[in-house]
Design an enzyme around this catalytic site. Structure first.
Site, PDB file in Angstrom:
ATOM      1  N   ASN A 186      -1.847   0.739 -30.220  1.00 12.09           N
ATOM      2  CA  ASN A 186      -2.403   1.538 -29.706  1.00 12.09           C
ATOM      3  C   ASN A 186      -2.477   3.069 -30.569  1.00 12.09           C
ATOM      4  OD1 ASN A 186      -4.040  -0.689 -28.562  1.00 12.09           O
ATOM      5  ND2 ASN A 186      -2.588  -0.146 -26.036  1.00 12.09           N
ATOM      6  N   CYS A 233       0.665  18.515 -47.583  1.00 17.45           N
ATOM      7  CA  CYS A 233       2.248  18.922 -47.503  1.00 17.45           C
ATOM      8  C   CYS A 233       2.949  17.886 -46.890  1.00 17.45           C
ATOM      9  CB  CYS A 233       1.815  20.597 -46.676  1.00 17.45           C
ATOM     10  SG  CYS A 233       1.915  20.445 -45.384  1.00 17.45           S
ATOM     11  N   TYR A 250     -12.622   9.864 -35.811  1.00 16.45           N
ATOM     12  CA  TYR A 250     -10.828  10.150 -34.889  1.00 16.45           C
ATOM     13  C   TYR A 250     -11.639  10.903 -33.676  1.00 16.45           C
ATOM     14  CZ  TYR A 250      -9.119   6.507 -36.544  1.00 16.45           C
ATOM     15  OH  TYR A 250      -8.944   4.657 -37.180  1.00 16.45           O
ATOM     16  N   GLY A 262      -3.361  -7.951 -24.383  1.00 16.55           N
ATOM     17  CA  GLY A 262      -3.598  -7.672 -24.981  1.00 16.55           C
ATOM     18  C   GLY A 262      -4.030  -7.263 -25.962  1.00 16.55           C
ATOM     19  N   THR A 263      -4.371  -8.217 -26.591  1.00 15.93           N
ATOM     20  CA  THR A 263      -3.838  -8.124 -27.640  1.00 15.93           C
ATOM     21  C   THR A 263      -4.623  -8.699 -28.909  1.00 15.93           C
ATOM     22  OG1 THR A 263      -3.103  -6.973 -30.715  1.00 15.93           O
ATOM     23  CG2 THR A 263      -1.603  -8.447 -28.526  1.00 15.93           C
ATOM     24  N   ARG A 290     -12.846   9.408 -30.248  1.00 16.68           N
ATOM     25  CA  ARG A 290     -10.857   8.668 -29.269  1.00 16.68           C
ATOM     26  C   ARG A 290     -10.898   9.645 -28.842  1.00 16.68           C
ATOM     27  NH1 ARG A 290      -9.087   3.562 -33.483  1.00 16.68           N
ATOM     28  NH2 ARG A 290      -8.209   3.463 -31.395  1.00 16.68           N
ATOM     29  N   HIS A 332       1.251   2.242 -35.325  1.00 14.65           N
ATOM     30  CA  HIS A 332      -0.125   2.324 -36.313  1.00 14.65           C
ATOM     31  C   HIS A 332      -0.695   4.008 -35.962  1.00 14.65           C
ATOM     32  CE1 HIS A 332      -1.465  -1.778 -35.926  1.00 14.65           C
ATOM     33  NE2 HIS A 332      -0.887  -1.608 -36.747  1.00 14.65           N
TER      34      HIS A 332
HETATM   35  C1  BV8 Z   1      -0.376  -3.547 -43.922  1.00 17.93           C
HETATM   36  C2  BV8 Z   1      -5.980   2.959 -37.191  1.00 17.93           C
HETATM   37  C3  BV8 Z   1       0.823  -4.349 -46.466  1.00 17.93           C
HETATM   38  C4  BV8 Z   1      -6.280   3.477 -35.360  1.00 17.93           C
HETATM   39  C5  BV8 Z   1      -5.136  -0.320 -37.396  1.00 17.93           C
HETATM   40  C6  BV8 Z   1      -6.742  -7.606 -47.286  1.00 17.93           C
HETATM   41  C7  BV8 Z   1      -6.876  -5.521 -47.133  1.00 17.93           C
HETATM   42  C8  BV8 Z   1      -5.978  -5.033 -47.065  1.00 17.93           C
HETATM   43  C9  BV8 Z   1      -5.294  -5.938 -45.648  1.00 17.93           C
HETATM   44  C10 BV8 Z   1      -5.577  -6.530 -45.870  1.00 17.93           C
HETATM   45  C11 BV8 Z   1      -6.375  -7.154 -46.464  1.00 17.93           C
HETATM   46  N1  BV8 Z   1      -6.165  -8.825 -45.209  1.00 17.93           N
HETATM   47  C12 BV8 Z   1      -5.460  -8.500 -44.377  1.00 17.93           C
HETATM   48  C13 BV8 Z   1      -4.467  -7.377 -44.583  1.00 17.93           C
HETATM   49  C14 BV8 Z   1      -3.445  -7.196 -43.987  1.00 17.93           C
HETATM   50  C15 BV8 Z   1      -4.617  -6.354 -42.648  1.00 17.93           C
HETATM   51  C16 BV8 Z   1      -4.992  -6.618 -41.280  1.00 17.93           C
HETATM   52  O1  BV8 Z   1      -4.184  -7.538 -40.659  1.00 17.93           O
HETATM   53  N2  BV8 Z   1      -6.752  -6.949 -41.360  1.00 17.93           N
HETATM   54  C17 BV8 Z   1      -7.230  -7.911 -40.347  1.00 17.93           C
HETATM   55  C18 BV8 Z   1      -8.148  -7.409 -40.162  1.00 17.93           C
HETATM   56  C19 BV8 Z   1      -7.194  -9.837 -41.151  1.00 17.93           C
HETATM   57  N3  BV8 Z   1      -3.436  -5.676 -42.204  1.00 17.93           N
HETATM   58  C20 BV8 Z   1      -3.094  -4.190 -42.691  1.00 17.93           C
HETATM   59  O2  BV8 Z   1      -4.028  -3.590 -43.246  1.00 17.93           O
HETATM   60  C21 BV8 Z   1      -1.975  -3.508 -42.298  1.00 17.93           C
HETATM   61  N4  BV8 Z   1      -1.128  -3.196 -43.119  1.00 17.93           N
HETATM   62  O3  BV8 Z   1      -0.280  -4.882 -44.102  1.00 17.93           O
HETATM   63  O4  BV8 Z   1       0.274  -2.795 -44.582  1.00 17.93           O
HETATM   64  C22 BV8 Z   1       2.801  -4.509 -45.189  1.00 17.93           C
HETATM   65  C23 BV8 Z   1       2.509  -4.835 -44.149  1.00 17.93           C
HETATM   66  C24 BV8 Z   1       4.002  -4.871 -44.060  1.00 17.93           C
HETATM   67  C25 BV8 Z   1       4.657  -4.931 -45.217  1.00 17.93           C
HETATM   68  C26 BV8 Z   1       5.167  -3.927 -46.163  1.00 17.93           C
HETATM   69  C27 BV8 Z   1       3.364  -3.989 -46.965  1.00 17.93           C
HETATM   70  C28 BV8 Z   1      -2.389  -1.981 -41.644  1.00 17.93           C
HETATM   71  C29 BV8 Z   1      -3.257  -3.101 -39.918  1.00 17.93           C
HETATM   72  C30 BV8 Z   1      -3.648  -1.336 -39.142  1.00 17.93           C
HETATM   73  C31 BV8 Z   1      -4.158  -1.037 -39.242  1.00 17.93           C
HETATM   74  N5  BV8 Z   1      -5.306  -0.276 -38.181  1.00 17.93           N
HETATM   75  N6  BV8 Z   1      -6.238   0.560 -36.408  1.00 17.93           N
HETATM   76  C32 BV8 Z   1      -7.012   3.231 -34.537  1.00 17.93           C
HETATM   77  O5  BV8 Z   1      -8.281   3.303 -35.144  1.00 17.93           O
HETATM   78  O6  BV8 Z   1      -6.590   2.698 -33.996  1.00 17.93           O
HETATM   79  S1  BV8 Z   1      -6.151  -2.142 -36.632  1.00 17.93           S
HETATM   80  C33 BV8 Z   1      -6.692  -2.038 -35.172  1.00 17.93           C
HETATM   81  O7  BV8 Z   1      -7.076  -3.222 -34.915  1.00 17.93           O
HETATM   82  C34 BV8 Z   1      -5.423  -1.378 -34.119  1.00 17.93           C
HETATM   83  O8  BV8 Z   1      -4.757  -0.080 -34.813  1.00 17.93           O
HETATM   84  C35 BV8 Z   1      -4.769  -2.573 -33.304  1.00 17.93           C
HETATM   85  O9  BV8 Z   1      -3.642  -2.324 -34.038  1.00 17.93           O
HETATM   86  C36 BV8 Z   1      -5.575  -4.027 -34.067  1.00 17.93           C
HETATM   87  C37 BV8 Z   1      -5.691  -4.968 -33.000  1.00 17.93           C
HETATM   88  O10 BV8 Z   1      -6.378  -4.730 -32.494  1.00 17.93           O
HETATM   89  P1  BV8 Z   1      -5.936  -5.233 -31.013  1.00 17.93           P
HETATM   90  O11 BV8 Z   1      -4.985  -4.270 -30.311  1.00 17.93           O
HETATM   91  O12 BV8 Z   1      -5.903  -6.368 -31.056  1.00 17.93           O
HETATM   92  O13 BV8 Z   1      -7.344  -4.998 -30.415  1.00 17.93           O
HETATM   93  P2  BV8 Z   1      -8.352  -5.886 -30.277  1.00 17.93           P
HETATM   94  O14 BV8 Z   1      -9.922  -5.190 -29.255  1.00 17.93           O
HETATM   95  O15 BV8 Z   1      -8.595  -6.727 -31.615  1.00 17.93           O
HETATM   96  O16 BV8 Z   1      -8.547  -6.758 -28.623  1.00 17.93           O
HETATM   97  C38 BV8 Z   1      -8.131  -6.707 -28.082  1.00 17.93           C
HETATM   98  C39 BV8 Z   1      -6.993  -8.574 -26.699  1.00 17.93           C
HETATM   99  O17 BV8 Z   1      -7.342  -7.726 -25.643  1.00 17.93           O
HETATM  100  C40 BV8 Z   1      -8.473  -9.295 -27.136  1.00 17.93           C
HETATM  101  O18 BV8 Z   1      -7.900  -9.660 -26.800  1.00 17.93           O
HETATM  102  C41 BV8 Z   1      -8.948  -8.590 -25.474  1.00 17.93           C
HETATM  103  O19 BV8 Z   1      -9.306 -10.233 -24.500  1.00 17.93           O
HETATM  104  C42 BV8 Z   1      -8.028  -8.399 -24.663  1.00 17.93           C
HETATM  105  N7  BV8 Z   1      -8.465  -7.796 -23.824  1.00 17.93           N
HETATM  106  C43 BV8 Z   1      -9.615  -6.567 -23.635  1.00 17.93           C
HETATM  107  N8  BV8 Z   1      -9.504  -6.131 -21.849  1.00 17.93           N
HETATM  108  C44 BV8 Z   1      -8.605  -6.596 -21.550  1.00 17.93           C
HETATM  109  C45 BV8 Z   1      -7.515  -7.530 -22.756  1.00 17.93           C
HETATM  110  N9  BV8 Z   1      -6.658  -8.869 -22.179  1.00 17.93           N
HETATM  111  C46 BV8 Z   1      -6.267  -7.603 -21.161  1.00 17.93           C
HETATM  112  N10 BV8 Z   1      -6.770  -6.755 -19.873  1.00 17.93           N
HETATM  113  C47 BV8 Z   1      -8.009  -6.492 -20.527  1.00 17.93           C
HETATM  114  N11 BV8 Z   1      -8.174  -5.452 -19.393  1.00 17.93           N
END
Ligand code: BV8
Length: 242
Positions: free
Chosen positions: A97, A125, A61, A181-182, A64, A114
């Site tokens: 983000n 604390c 981090y 973008g997600t 980043r 996030h």
């Molecule tokens: C939760 C940290 C409970 C900060 C992130 C097993 C164990 C534990 C949990 C789980 C499990 N199985 C499933 C889960 C749930 C889990 C989950 O979803 N896992 C996934 C992998 C299946 N989720 C969690 O754990 C969440 N918490 O569930 O708690 C709860 C919830 C609700 C109520 C009660 C209890 C917590 C999730 C947060 C995790 N932290 N990051 C950091 O490091 O940044 S995740 C990380 O990936 C990011 O934060 C972001 O949110 C996430 C998704 O990424 P994207 O933003 O979509 O980026 P990605 O690269 O994937 O995609 C980019 C897109 O942009 C692509 O489609 C691409 O085509 C496009 N693109 C690229 N360039 C361009 C473009 N588009 C347009 N123009 C461009 N130029």
């Protein structure tokens, strides 16, 4: 171009992901060369990883956070902030983000579900504070004076994202939900479109390619955010068209 607007759009929710910051030079997570390439996210972005290898997680981090100093908001950040500042209705911006590019583009409201690289937290604390640019396990907490429990104020896998109640209320009131973008992989953010559909919003996706949830949107625009986002929001603002 589809004109859904039989009724005036009064309330809009915008969700952004890493794709909105890609053209500012910040890596996304799952594109080739992305942040998770060569890593298992659960080895980095989890409390377990922090406890077992704190300096490795803090380094990830720190690098980043320092990268933010070398990048600028792009045309999609600027188009979103301009729309927020000029639309006569209600706009609510949610970002997955942890960068500060929406703020630096002039967005008046941003909900970082996030967390943020610019914020850190002490697990002794519980104080949340402006992040020290580069900190490590031995760094002393400015608030309580103890070392060893400072962490980035970001939401790891398995942790509950921030302000979900407020997010759900905004989605339930929205006339239009725009996702930009997600990849639609990470929940609960990836589930917002289903919730928006169920509560009556028109749903639009803007993404470089199909996401995991493209089929849930009324319409989706494939292309670069810096091209599609300005076009979309100027059409909406000037012609009330989607
Ligand atoms: C939760 C940290 C409970 C900060 C992130 C097993 C164990 C534990 C949990 C789980 C499990 N199985 C499933 C889960 C749930 C889990 C989950 O979803 N896992 C996934 C992998 C299946 N989720 C969690 O754990 C969440 N918490 O569930 O708690 C709860 C919830 C609700 C109520 C009660 C209890 C917590 C999730 C947060 C995790 N932290 N990051 C950091 O490091 O940044 S995740 C990380 O990936 C990011 O934060 C972001 O949110 C996430 C998704 O990424 P994207 O933003 O979509 O980026 P990605 O690269 O994937 O995609 C980019 C897109 O942009 C692509 O489609 C691409 O085509 C496009 N693109 C690229 N360039 C361009 C473009 N588009 C347009 N123009 C461009 N130029």
């Amino acid at each position: 171009m589809t004109n859904f607007l039989k009724k005036r759009i009064g309330r809009i929710v915008i969700l952004t992901g890493a794709g909105v910051s890609a053209e500012s030079g910040l890596n996304t997570f799952r594109d080739s060369g992305g942040l998770w390439e060569g890593y298992d996210p659960l080895d980095i972005a989890t409390v377990g990883a922090l406890d077992s290898n704190r300096d490795m997680v803090l380094d990830f981090y720190n690098s980043r956070r320092s990268q933010l100093n070398d990048c600028l908001p792009n045309l999609s950040h600027l188009a979103i902030s301009s729309f927020q500042n000029n639309f006569s209705g209600h706009v609510f911006l949610i970002t997955q983000n942890v960068d500060d590019l929406h703020e630096r583009a002039g967005s008046p409201q941003v909900l970082h579900m996030h967390g943020s690289l610019k914020s850190m937290r002490c697990d002794y604390c519980a104080e949340e504070m402006k992040a020290i640019e580069m900190f490590e396990k031995s760094t002393i907490c400015p608030s309580c004076g103890k070392a060893g429990k400072l962490r980035p104020d970001v939401v790891f896998f398995g942790e509950i994202p921030k302000q979900l109640d407020e997010i759900n209320i905004e989605i339930e009131k929205a006339d239009l939900f725009v996702s930009i973008g997600t990849s639609g992989i990470v929940y609960p953010a990836a589930g917002f479109v289903a919730h928006a559909r169920n509560t009556g919003a028109i749903c639009v996706e803007i993404n470089k390619e199909r996401s995991e949830v493209t089929n849930l949107f009324d319409t989706s625009y494939s292309g670069l955010a810096t091209e599609e986002v300005p076009r979309f929001f100027s059409n909406l603002l000037l012609k009330n068209e989607i």
